[in-house]
Design an enzyme around this catalytic site. Structure first.
Site, PDB file in Angstrom:
ATOM      1  N   ALA A   1       0.640  -1.372   0.234  1.00  0.00           N
ATOM      2  CA  ALA A   1      -0.168   0.025   0.066  1.00  0.00           C
ATOM      3  C   ALA A   1       0.797   1.369   0.073  1.00  0.00           C
ATOM      4  O   ALA A   1       0.275   2.541  -0.276  1.00  0.00           O
ATOM      5  CB  ALA A   1      -0.946   0.002   1.206  1.00  0.00           C
ATOM      6  N   SER A   2       2.146   0.972   0.247  1.00  0.00           N
ATOM      7  CA  SER A   2       2.901   2.348   0.434  1.00  0.00           C
ATOM      8  C   SER A   2       3.397   3.272  -0.868  1.00  0.00           C
ATOM      9  O   SER A   2       3.588   4.360  -0.635  1.00  0.00           O
ATOM     10  CB  SER A   2       4.316   1.920   1.040  1.00  0.00           C
ATOM     11  OG  SER A   2       5.104   1.150   0.079  1.00  0.00           O
ATOM     12  N   ARG A   3       2.899   2.736  -2.027  1.00  0.00           N
ATOM     13  CA  ARG A   3       3.142   3.538  -3.204  1.00  0.00           C
ATOM     14  C   ARG A   3       2.358   2.885  -4.630  1.00  0.00           C
ATOM     15  O   ARG A   3       1.746   1.976  -4.380  1.00  0.00           O
ATOM     16  CB  ARG A   3       4.908   3.758  -3.707  1.00  0.00           C
ATOM     17  CG  ARG A   3       5.180   2.180  -3.928  1.00  0.00           C
ATOM     18  CD  ARG A   3       6.877   2.187  -4.120  1.00  0.00           C
ATOM     19  NE  ARG A   3       7.628   2.596  -2.860  1.00  0.00           N
ATOM     20  CZ  ARG A   3       8.786   2.479  -2.876  1.00  0.00           C
ATOM     21  NH1 ARG A   3       9.486   2.508  -4.064  1.00  0.00           N
ATOM     22  NH2 ARG A   3       9.657   2.822  -1.818  1.00  0.00           N
TER      23      ARG A   3
ATOM     24  N   ASP B   1       6.404  -8.817   5.779  1.00  0.00           N
ATOM     25  CA  ASP B   1       6.935  -9.193   4.595  1.00  0.00           C
ATOM     26  C   ASP B   1       5.999 -10.470   4.071  1.00  0.00           C
ATOM     27  O   ASP B   1       5.996 -11.508   4.787  1.00  0.00           O
ATOM     28  CB  ASP B   1       8.426  -9.992   4.732  1.00  0.00           C
ATOM     29  CG  ASP B   1       8.880 -10.383   3.600  1.00  0.00           C
ATOM     30  OD1 ASP B   1       8.247 -10.589   2.501  1.00  0.00           O
ATOM     31  OD2 ASP B   1      10.110 -10.852   3.665  1.00  0.00           O
TER      32      ASP B   1
ATOM     33  N   ASN C   1      -2.236  -6.741  -3.476  1.00  0.00           N
ATOM     34  CA  ASN C   1      -1.775  -5.772  -4.550  1.00  0.00           C
ATOM     35  C   ASN C   1      -0.144  -5.909  -4.517  1.00  0.00           C
ATOM     36  O   ASN C   1       0.495  -5.683  -5.390  1.00  0.00           O
ATOM     37  CB  ASN C   1      -2.004  -4.214  -4.421  1.00  0.00           C
ATOM     38  CG  ASN C   1      -1.166  -3.237  -5.087  1.00  0.00           C
ATOM     39  OD1 ASN C   1      -1.501  -3.272  -6.013  1.00  0.00           O
ATOM     40  ND2 ASN C   1      -0.274  -2.573  -4.526  1.00  0.00           N
TER      41      ASN C   1
ATOM     42  N   TYR D   1       7.814 -12.849 -13.483  1.00  0.00           N
ATOM     43  CA  TYR D   1       6.599 -12.166 -13.483  1.00  0.00           C
ATOM     44  C   TYR D   1       5.614 -12.717 -13.956  1.00  0.00           C
ATOM     45  O   TYR D   1       4.360 -12.626 -13.363  1.00  0.00           O
ATOM     46  CB  TYR D   1       7.189 -10.682 -13.878  1.00  0.00           C
ATOM     47  CG  TYR D   1       6.088  -9.749 -13.480  1.00  0.00           C
ATOM     48  CD1 TYR D   1       5.785  -9.114 -12.220  1.00  0.00           C
ATOM     49  CD2 TYR D   1       5.174  -9.059 -14.756  1.00  0.00           C
ATOM     50  CE1 TYR D   1       4.889  -8.290 -11.891  1.00  0.00           C
ATOM     51  CE2 TYR D   1       4.210  -8.416 -14.286  1.00  0.00           C
ATOM     52  CZ  TYR D   1       4.024  -7.800 -12.964  1.00  0.00           C
ATOM     53  OH  TYR D   1       3.176  -6.747 -12.746  1.00  0.00           O
TER      54      TYR D   1
ATOM     55  N   ALA E   1       4.738 -15.695 -14.972  1.00  0.00           N
ATOM     56  CA  ALA E   1       4.318 -17.010 -14.150  1.00  0.00           C
ATOM     57  C   ALA E   1       3.519 -16.731 -13.056  1.00  0.00           C
ATOM     58  O   ALA E   1       2.399 -17.181 -12.742  1.00  0.00           O
ATOM     59  CB  ALA E   1       5.586 -17.901 -14.148  1.00  0.00           C
TER      60      ALA E   1
ATOM     61  N   LYS F   1       2.056 -13.831 -12.162  1.00  0.00           N
ATOM     62  CA  LYS F   1       0.780 -13.253 -12.351  1.00  0.00           C
ATOM     63  C   LYS F   1      -0.369 -14.134 -13.333  1.00  0.00           C
ATOM     64  O   LYS F   1      -1.700 -14.033 -12.622  1.00  0.00           O
ATOM     65  CB  LYS F   1       0.905 -12.003 -13.106  1.00  0.00           C
ATOM     66  CG  LYS F   1       1.754 -10.795 -12.311  1.00  0.00           C
ATOM     67  CD  LYS F   1       0.986 -10.493 -11.158  1.00  0.00           C
ATOM     68  CE  LYS F   1       1.720  -9.325 -10.673  1.00  0.00           C
ATOM     69  NZ  LYS F   1       1.149  -8.776  -9.372  1.00  0.00           N
TER      70      LYS F   1
ATOM     71  N   ILE G   1       0.366   1.035 -16.863  1.00  0.00           N
ATOM     72  CA  ILE G   1      -0.024   2.033 -15.814  1.00  0.00           C
ATOM     73  C   ILE G   1       1.146   3.157 -15.552  1.00  0.00           C
ATOM     74  O   ILE G   1       2.264   2.756 -15.347  1.00  0.00           O
ATOM     75  CB  ILE G   1      -0.710   1.517 -14.467  1.00  0.00           C
ATOM     76  CG1 ILE G   1      -1.531   0.470 -14.794  1.00  0.00           C
ATOM     77  CG2 ILE G   1      -1.142   2.524 -13.570  1.00  0.00           C
ATOM     78  CD1 ILE G   1      -2.798   0.979 -15.604  1.00  0.00           C
TER      79      ILE G   1
END
Length: 247
Positions: A14-16, A64, A91, A156, A158, A160, A189
């Protein structure tokens, strides 16, 4: 109308970037938040930004998500502070790009463990609670790369693709308990990552997009808000592309 008043959500990563905007948009729709990241300093900054604008409760937790025991402990802490969790947004994610001939085992494992195992850890840690309350929304952030693949991103892609398969399978397990599970597959994005692209690569990507622009984090966050509310109560097991029409 999206109404999330008195709802409570957990957002990982959530930080960025996309996670930060998801947190802001859920708060704008009156949703209370537990925001998770490995960077507690960034989370505290985000909490200040949210509470100055919106009358919601925000809690910051450093975890983590690759570590199942740590996730389990964190979620138990969350459930000691609230009687219900309505929404989980998975996320958090990383990239460590390389062509397979040069990709190290650590580059493979770190991406799989964060993006896919981390999603499993969070779903596993909340699902019993959602089953007991016979209600819940789980929204997993995948990627268009998990559908199309991309050179230099076998790890990445695999991870997702695995998130999409996890989403479809979990939706079948918990649908009878009024829990929906959906995935969002963003395309390109406008985030810190896309800002570093060289002009040639950026133009190639833009030419492949029907709308001829990158999406913004609000586009993804708006879809998260919709899937979180009662308007989306009959949508589950789906992967929704939000990519501007990639050819």
């Amino acid at each position: 109308m999206i109404n999330l008043k008195n709802k409570t959500a957990i957002i990982t990563g959530a930080s960025r970037g996309i996670g930060k905007q998801i947190s802001l948009s859920l708060a704008k729709n009156e949703c209370n938040l537990f925001i998770l990241s490995r960077s507690i300093k960034d989370l505290e900054t985000l909490k200040d930004e949210i509470t100055k604008q919106y009358n919601v409760k925000v809690y910051c937790l450093n975890v983590d998500i690759k570590n199942y025991k740590a996730v389990e402990k964190t979620f138990k802490k969350i459930l000691s502070k609230t009687t219900k969790i309505d929404i989980l947004v998975n996320n958090a994610g990383v990239t460590k790009d390389n062509i397979i001939i040069r990709m190290s085992e650590d580059e493979w494992q770190d991406v799989i463990n964060t993006n896919l195992t981390g999603c499993f850890n969070c779903c596993k840690s909340i699902i019993k609670h959602m089953i007991k309350q016979r209600n819940g929304r789980i929204i997993n952030i995948s990627s268009i790369i998990g559908i199309t693949g991309n050179a230099g991103q076998v790890n990445y892609a695999a991870s997702k693709a695995g998130v999409i398969a996890l989403t479809k399978s979990l939706s079948k397990e918990v649908g009878s308990r009024n829990i929906t599970v959906n995935a969002i597959a963003p395309g390109y994005i406008d985030t810190e990552m896309t800002k570093t692209l060289n002009s040639n690569l950026k133009n190639n990507y833009l030419n492949s997009i029907s709308l001829k622009r990158f999406g913004n984090t609000e586009d993804v966050a708006n879809l998260v808000c919709f899937l979180s509310c009662n308007l989306a109560s009959y949508i589950t097991g789906q992967t929704i592309n939000i990519d501007g029409g990639i050819n």
